[in-house]
Enzyme design. Structure first.
Site, PDB file in Angstrom:
ATOM      1  N   ASP A 106       1.410  -4.657  10.103  1.00 20.92           N
ATOM      2  CA  ASP A 106       2.403  -3.603   9.402  1.00 20.92           C
ATOM      3  C   ASP A 106       3.806  -4.106   9.696  1.00 20.92           C
ATOM      4  OD1 ASP A 106       2.440  -0.636   8.106  1.00 20.92           O
ATOM      5  OD2 ASP A 106       3.877  -0.646   9.946  1.00 20.92           O
ATOM      6  N   HIS A 133      -6.011   0.838   7.022  1.00 14.69           N
ATOM      7  CA  HIS A 133      -4.803   0.048   7.227  1.00 14.69           C
ATOM      8  C   HIS A 133      -4.678  -0.750   8.730  1.00 14.69           C
ATOM      9  CE1 HIS A 133      -0.605  -1.154   7.529  1.00 14.69           C
ATOM     10  NE2 HIS A 133      -0.280  -0.255   8.307  1.00 14.69           N
TER      11      HIS A 133
END
Length: 281
Positions: free
Chosen positions: A88, A256
């Site tokens: 991320d 994610h």
């Protein structure tokens, strides 16, 4: 640009591997991966500037500054050259580190993110609904800060629950630690500053690098989410090959949060990455 003394954990033994977390998390996101290869690497995992228990100075929260922070940490620990894995926001810090300090980065893993320039250029109206936080958190101070202060735990939970495909991957202990860290007013301000940089100065740095033809020399591993085998709306390998010479990778059946949802696959992919030939410095 003055680096800050980052809160960090050091575990294991072997070649150094720097693990960089994303938002709204801390170094805790790597717990399950660390358990799987402490005997393979000396693992260094900091809380990035503005996150967790690291300092939260006001001012420059660009990825260039964050990269300088982690580089200073690794040098203080005696590591001049090391592998880097980012998830991320940590991907953006790792990218900047590899571009601006190529002699320090032997290998780079990028988990479920692309350079900010590519992200902003590719985002469309349908994708904007899922990526609303990029626009919200980047608003001028202090509107997002005031709104987030109303229920910071709900904001953290919206990410953890909405972006996870593997049930139970985020432990309750990890969830509570993320909520605790994010609830501090100074953390909310620092996270917003991080995203404001992502919409301004980080974009400028990427544009300058692209115009200059600067590329990542280190071998790159790209991993991304493919929940249920559903491919992403863009080609991560094609994007990273515009920025690096040696890129391999694949999608994982998860959401994610790859380090927590698929720690076995992430750990093995990192072993495979570091076995690839690195360029001479």
């Amino acid at each position: 640009m003055t680096s800050v003394d980052l809160h960090h954990a050091v575990e294991g033994s072997g070649p150094p591997l720097l693990l960089l977390h994303g938002s709204p998390q801390t170094h805790v996101c790597w717990d399950a991966v660390v358990e799987r290869f402490q005997s393979d690497f000396t693992l260094v995992r900091p809380d990035l500037r503005g996150y967790g228990d690291s300092p939260k100075p006001e001012g420059d929260d660009s990825k260039r500054t964050m990269a300088a922070d982690v580089l200073a940490l690794m040098r203080r620990l005696g590591h001049e050259r090391f592998a880097v894995a980012g998830h991320d926001r940590g991907v953006l810090v790792g990218q900047r580190l590899a571009l601006e300090h190529p002699g320090s980065v032997s290998h780079l893993a990028v988990l479920d993110n692309v350079p900010v320039l590519e992200m902003w250029e590719s985002i469309a109206a349908d994708a904007a609904l899922g990526a609303y936080h990029l626009f919200f958190l980047a608003q001028p101070p202090d509107l997002p800060e005031r709104l987030l202060a109303g229920d910071p735990a709900a904001f953290v939970d919206s990410f953890l629950d909405g972006w996870t495909a593997v049930e139970g991957a985020i432990s309750e202990a990890a969830r509570r630690s993320y909520q605790r860290a994010f609830a501090r007013p100074e953390t909310i301000r620092a996270v917003c500053d991080d995203y404001r940089a992502g919409a301004t100065v980080d974009l400028e740095h990427d544009r300058a690098d692209r115009a200059a033809g600067r590329r990542i020399a280190a071998p790159v591993l790209a991993l991304w989410q493919e929940p249920g085998g559903a491919a992403p709306p863009f080609d991560p390998l094609a994007i990273w090959r515009r920025w690096a010479d040696d890129v391999q990778g694949h999608g994982l059946d998860c959401g994610h949060f790859l380090p927590e949802e698929r720690p076995d696959e992430v750990a093995q992919a990192l072993r495979d990455l570091t076995s690839r030939q690195a360029p001479l410095t």
